[in-house]
Design an enzyme around this catalytic site. Structure first.
Site, PDB file in Angstrom:
ATOM      1  N   THR A  53       0.929  -1.417   0.085  1.00 48.80           N
ATOM      2  CA  THR A  53      -0.087   0.264  -0.124  1.00 48.80           C
ATOM      3  C   THR A  53       0.831   1.354  -0.250  1.00 48.80           C
ATOM      4  O   THR A  53       1.860   1.079   0.565  1.00 48.80           O
ATOM      5  CB  THR A  53      -1.149   0.021   1.323  1.00 48.80           C
ATOM      6  N   TYR A  67      -2.028   0.739  10.186  1.00 46.55           N
ATOM      7  CA  TYR A  67      -2.516  -0.200   9.071  1.00 46.55           C
ATOM      8  C   TYR A  67      -1.309  -0.456   7.923  1.00 46.55           C
ATOM      9  O   TYR A  67      -0.633  -1.490   7.449  1.00 46.55           O
ATOM     10  CB  TYR A  67      -3.140   0.294   7.935  1.00 46.55           C
TER      11      TYR A  67
END
Length: 326
Positions: free
Chosen positions: A117, A141
């Site tokens: 990501t 995350y």
């Protein structure tokens, strides 16, 4: 020989499975169906319900199906939730990925493609952000994905596991053939939420933060069509099968749109107005993050086909209408 796709009943994973089946590949899907949907998996693929952290199950699948390549999508992905419940993310994303990598090494898997990501960059000092930029995630995350990247690189050095890490920017849209799309209830993706609001499924949309140092005060993101993202994975698989070196690559278009830009585009494409409220910033959201994606194009020969915000929104809108029709 087969390809194992984890999270293959989910949003991005199901698009990948359709693409692999279309290409004549034998595909095994491993998904616990916590956020995925059985109906999203094409009949030609083998669906196994289970967790990526179940090493015995993963090892058995690798052996029984002759798995030579793994495309690992399964993960928890909501930034604010990761701030509130970080240990969930370190279990689902980091610990389970470690288990997957170990099973791959022990099972003789040759290729591992990992969905990472842009959150690993945090709030980058320069934009567009290149793959060699400083890595400073702002959320658990992002940190959970960065830890997984490090483990994968180390496993390659120690065991020769070929890999490609793809750092996603903001994924949206749906399969142009309307076979699958973003179906998760209570999704937090901006385009998904805006489309649902346009269709009257939500009362309003909240804009989280209007005081960022951007042209209109809202966050700026690089939105990539899910089919173009899947094409990058297919290109990465060809790259590895041809003996290509390990790579870490951005997947974005290199152009950013603000939150208000996206909302106005959804209003235009849907032909309706809807309520937009201002809300405080969410923790873990950087102001601007746009991809430098020239390396993916050069190394993989990746050629996006849907680099147009209106097209992305139109496909998302059409999919939501199909969902609404049952």
């Amino acid at each position: 020989m087969s390809v194992l796709v984890t999270g293959g009943a989910g949003y991005i994973g199901s698009h990948m499975v359709h693409a692999l089946v279309d290409a004549g590949e034998r595909v095994v899907v491993l998904d616990n169906l916590s956020t995925g949907f059985r109906a999203a998996v094409p009949a030609a693929a083998t669906l196994v319900t289970g967790d990526t952290g179940d090493a015995a199950l993963v090892s058995r699948l690798i052996a029984e199906h002759g798995i030579q390549s793994i495309i690992h999508f399964a993960a928890s992905i909501v930034v604010p939730e990761s701030v509130a419940d970080p240990l969930k993310y370190y279990r689902n994303n980091t610990a389970n990925t470690r288990s997957m990598i170990q099973c791959a090494v022990e099972g003789g898997v040759k290729h591992f493609i990992f969905s990472s990501t842009a959150a690993v960059y945090g709030n980058p000092a320069q934009t567009p952000v290149a793959e060699d930029a400083t890595l400073a995630p702002m959320s658990p995350y992002g940190s959970s994905k960065l830890m997984s990247e490090i483990m994968l690189r180390d496993a390659t050095l120690a065991h020769g596991l070929g890999h490609v890490i793809l750092r996603y920017f903001n994924v949206a849209g749906a399969d142009p053939a309307m076979r699958t799309g973003q179906s998760t209830k209570n999704a937090t993706h901006l385009i998904k939420v805006a489309v649902e609001t346009a269709l009257g499924l939500r009362e309003k949309i909240d804009v989280f933060g209007t005081d960022y140092p951007t042209s209109d005060g809202t966050c700026v993101r690089d939105y990539i069509h899910v089919s173009d993202l899947v094409a990058a994975h297919a290109d990465a698989l060809r790259h590895l099968r041809a003996g290509g070196a390990p790579e870490t690559l951005n997947c974005g278009y290199g152009r950013g749109f603000s939150v208000l830009d996206v909302i106005e585009t959804v209003k235009e494409v849907a032909g309706v107005d809807f309520r937009v409220d201002r809300a405080p910033r969410r923790p873990g959201d950087p102001a601007v993050i746009v991809a430098a994606s020239d390396r993916a194009r050069k190394v993989l020969g990746w050629q996006p086909r849907f680099d147009d915000l209106k097209t992305i929104v139109r496909h998302a809108l059409d999919w939501q209408k199909k969902l609404g029709a049952g």
